[in-house]
Design an enzyme around this catalytic site. Sequence first.
Site, PDB file in Angstrom:
ATOM      1  N   GLU A  40       0.817  -1.219   0.000  1.00 29.15           N
ATOM      2  CA  GLU A  40       0.000   0.000   0.000  1.00 29.15           C
ATOM      3  C   GLU A  40       0.845   1.261   0.000  1.00 29.15           C
ATOM      4  OE1 GLU A  40      -2.930   0.053  -0.651  1.00 29.15           O
ATOM      5  OE2 GLU A  40      -3.289  -2.074  -0.466  1.00 29.15           O
ATOM      6  N   HIS A  60      -4.534  -6.034 -11.491  1.00 29.78           N
ATOM      7  CA  HIS A  60      -3.981  -7.018 -10.562  1.00 29.78           C
ATOM      8  C   HIS A  60      -3.589  -8.311 -11.255  1.00 29.78           C
ATOM      9  CE1 HIS A  60      -6.484  -4.356  -8.011  1.00 29.78           C
ATOM     10  NE2 HIS A  60      -5.363  -4.359  -7.324  1.00 29.78           N
TER      11      HIS A  60
END
Length: 515
Positions: A336, A421
């Site tokens: 993140e 992703h």
Amino acid sequence: MRRTTFLSGLATAALLASAATVPTAAAAAPGVSGDAFTRAVAQLKAHSGAGLVADGQTFTLRNVVTDPDGAEHVRLNRYSDGLPVLGGDVVVHLGKGSTWHGASQSLAAAPQRAPKAKLSKAAAGRAALAASTATGRVVAGAQLVHDADDTGTTLAYEVVVAGVYADGTPSELHVVVDASTGAVRDKWEGVVAEGTGNTYHSGSVPLGSVLSGGTYQLTDTARGGAKTYDLNGGTSGTGALVTSTSNVFGDGTLGNRQTTAADAAYGAATTWDYFKNTHGRNGIRNDGVAAYSRVHYGTKYVNAFWSDSCFCMTYGDGDLSQGWEPLTSLDIAGHEMTHGITSNTAGLRYSGEAGGLNEATSDIFGTLVEFHANNPKDPGDYLIGIEVKTNGVPLRYMDKPSKDGRSVDCWSSSVGRLDVHYSSGVGNHFFYLLAVGSGSSSYGNSPTCDGSTVTGIGNAKAGAIWYRALTRYMTSRTNYAGARTATLSAAADLYGAGSVEYNTVAAAWSAVNVK
Ligand SMILES: [Zn+2]
């Protein structure tokens, strides 16, 4: 500052998400040299004959990276007739004495002026709202921009639509609307959450705290003043700063709500240390200021996310009944925070091949953060998010990304149409081959797309090459071919053109069909 120890572990994790918004009209980063900006723009204009600058264009400074030998890499935002040019960002490379060492940009040539258009801002807002699937959506902002790619430059509105997805993840969808036709040209999430899970722990670790008014606050003054807050089920604001009278945070069980706060604080500290100690980077913006962390977001929220707009990280508690622990594992924290770094460096757009590279960058550095921690409770691996799932199945595999059933191992011309992703598989596979090599090892079993054999050069060199490529050579629309060029440039800088490291970069890209 006092240090404290929290006992034991916790789980966490999930995978996460995050997000990177493409900077538009950003102001110059603080703390950088205005001189470098002036010199870079002068050199760029002096070389406009090389197709780098068109009439009516101006620049603002985004940041400067200076090498030990004095070479400077000056990253610029581009404007045309006063409007931001999406995809027009450029990095000017200056040698000693501000000599011209070329420039890196996503486009083959300078974007040109776009024709005028007449769609109203309100109409563009309506088109953008229709492109969002979030609930409660509203137009949070809209501005005219030039949207540039190799086929030309189009006048468009960049509209930000705010809302909330069904799982509770906030949305800040950026939608590029053609200012003549009203067609949606592109869109990407500014807050992306991927998914997941739970995990566990990092055991007993030292955490920075501050004694104030008789209680210890979970604030890490050694790392930019990073604070950790408890949202207590809320979904906005900061909630309450986590405090303790004993200077111990959590007890390793989920029954103690400070346990996940300790995980989040440890993840923030470990990520800070990795980038500082390994790459000399002083925080996400390289300005010494820490992001803050929030835990206990919502109810049974199975995700974690990075947001550029709050410059903060947020973690859900997961849902044990569904096999998810709190999403606060080290690789998720690293993943993140890396989205924040990407946003403040290359600015890789979160769609198409650039989006896959953005995700791969987060998986790569999330993995390297985990290795750097060298924590026996969570040893390094190339399995993304495995720590946070009770069934022991990772969200993604770097040795052979297709093992997840959706990611791709090899580049093809359709990769850019996949979810970011899954298109990240090409980059993750490349990195694994570069660091570990092909075939079987204690970390996995990695095939090559062309049957070749690759001998790895290790995490340290592979990470240094990727970091240098990200911060010096990649730009907002870099694709996989551009990533090959960027990493070769980085390897040449660090180890020499034709070195073993340089040749391995080339071999690893070829092995994933990026030639
Ligand atoms: Zn991500």
